[in-house]
Design a protein around this motif. Structure first.
Motif, mmCIF file in Angstrom:
data_model
loop_
_atom_site.group_PDB
_atom_site.id
_atom_site.type_symbol
_atom_site.label_atom_id
_atom_site.label_comp_id
_atom_site.label_asym_id
_atom_site.label_seq_id
_atom_site.Cartn_x
_atom_site.Cartn_y
_atom_site.Cartn_z
ATOM 1 N N ILE A 8 58.742 60.362 43.819
ATOM 2 C CA ILE A 8 59.824 60.965 43.030
ATOM 3 C C ILE A 8 60.863 61.597 43.950
ATOM 4 N N VAL A 9 60.403 62.289 44.985
ATOM 5 C CA VAL A 9 61.325 62.912 45.945
ATOM 6 C C VAL A 9 62.142 61.843 46.665
ATOM 7 N N MET A 10 61.490 60.771 47.112
ATOM 8 C CA MET A 10 62.204 59.703 47.824
ATOM 9 C C MET A 10 63.203 59.004 46.888
ATOM 10 N N GLU A 60 46.333 56.466 36.503
ATOM 11 C CA GLU A 60 47.396 55.936 37.349
ATOM 12 C C GLU A 60 48.642 56.785 37.127
ATOM 13 N N ARG A 61 49.250 57.234 38.240
ATOM 14 C CA ARG A 61 50.442 58.064 38.113
ATOM 15 C C ARG A 61 51.374 57.806 39.283
ATOM 16 N N ILE A 62 52.590 58.307 39.147
ATOM 17 C CA ILE A 62 53.576 58.196 40.222
ATOM 18 C C ILE A 62 53.382 59.407 41.141
ATOM 19 N N MET A 74 55.990 52.935 42.892
ATOM 20 C CA MET A 74 54.746 53.304 43.582
ATOM 21 C C MET A 74 53.771 53.912 42.573
ATOM 22 N N LYS A 75 52.520 53.542 42.678
ATOM 23 C CA LYS A 75 51.490 54.070 41.781
ATOM 24 C C LYS A 75 50.321 54.593 42.614
ATOM 25 N N GLU A 76 49.678 55.596 42.075
ATOM 26 C CA GLU A 76 48.508 56.184 42.722
ATOM 27 C C GLU A 76 47.379 56.199 41.700
ATOM 28 N N ARG A 77 46.234 55.635 42.067
ATOM 29 C CA ARG A 77 45.081 55.599 41.163
ATOM 30 C C ARG A 77 44.026 56.590 41.642
ATOM 31 N N THR A 78 43.534 57.395 40.722
ATOM 32 C CA THR A 78 42.456 58.331 41.031
ATOM 33 C C THR A 78 41.343 58.143 40.007
ATOM 34 N N THR A 79 40.116 58.136 40.496
ATOM 35 C CA THR A 79 38.942 57.991 39.632
ATOM 36 C C THR A 79 38.159 59.292 39.658
ATOM 37 N N THR A 80 37.843 59.805 38.484
ATOM 38 C CA THR A 80 37.049 61.025 38.364
ATOM 39 C C THR A 80 35.955 60.794 37.327
ATOM 40 N N GLY A 81 34.942 61.609 37.362
ATOM 41 C CA GLY A 81 33.865 61.528 36.384
ATOM 42 C C GLY A 81 32.539 61.191 37.022
#
Length: 166
Positions: free
Chosen positions: A100-102, A93-95, A119-126
């Motif tokens: 950040i720009v806004m 989970e990251r911003i 605001m958060k963005e979730r990404t799944t890898t693996g």
């Protein structure tokens, strides 16, 4: 200078002819030299023993039939198969950079711009590793994880395959 060069081509005297041999007196043919060699022919399918049954489930490159398990390494018996699944995926989970720009732009106008940092963005890898052992043989496959619900989905398929293995 009249001595022969020891490093010259041994086939320079035209004693070796490249390509298939031509019948004497026939003009050389370009393309397919023999109808039995290289011409497109009707494909003949080898008579492979069919494992029988219909495909019920596919997990990666493992296909579960009604009476067997088909893998790239060969066919395994379905009865008595041992299935395991290992979750090797991670969710981060990251911003996002746009937040950040806004936040920087709207910070000048009002402190409400800091709300963009929530605001958060979730990404799944693996991957999810699925392993089957049956008949003294072992096969393992990796299923890519694109979202957090991939592991429960694959576990549902593995549990279905386990229920058929009894």
């Amino acid at each position: 200078m009249s001595d022969p060069n020891p490093h010259q081509n041994p086939y320079a005297d035209d004693s070796y002819k490249w390509g298939p041999a031509h019948p004497p007196g026939a003009a050389p043919v370009y393309g397919y030299p023999d109808p039995a060699y290289g011409y497109p022919q009707q494909p003949t399918l080898p008579a492979l023993p069919s494992p029988g049954g219909i495909p019920l489930l596919a997990i990666g490159d493992i296909t579960v039939m009604s009476d067997s398990i088909v893998t790239p390494a060969g066919t395994l018996p379905l009865k008595g198969a041992v299935w395991t699944a290992t979750d090797m995926s991670r969710t981060e989970e990251r911003i996002p950079p746009a937040a950040i720009v806004m936040a920087v732009i709207f910070f000048v106008f009002c402190l409400l711009g800091l709300l963009f940092l929530l605001m958060k963005e979730r990404t799944t890898t693996g991957f999810i590793q699925v392993t089957v052992t049956s008949g003294g043989r072992h096969h393992s496959t990796l299923v890519p994880a694109h979202h957090p619900q991939t592991f429960p989905m694959v576990m549902g398929q593995v549990n279905y395959a386990r229920s058929m293995s009894f």
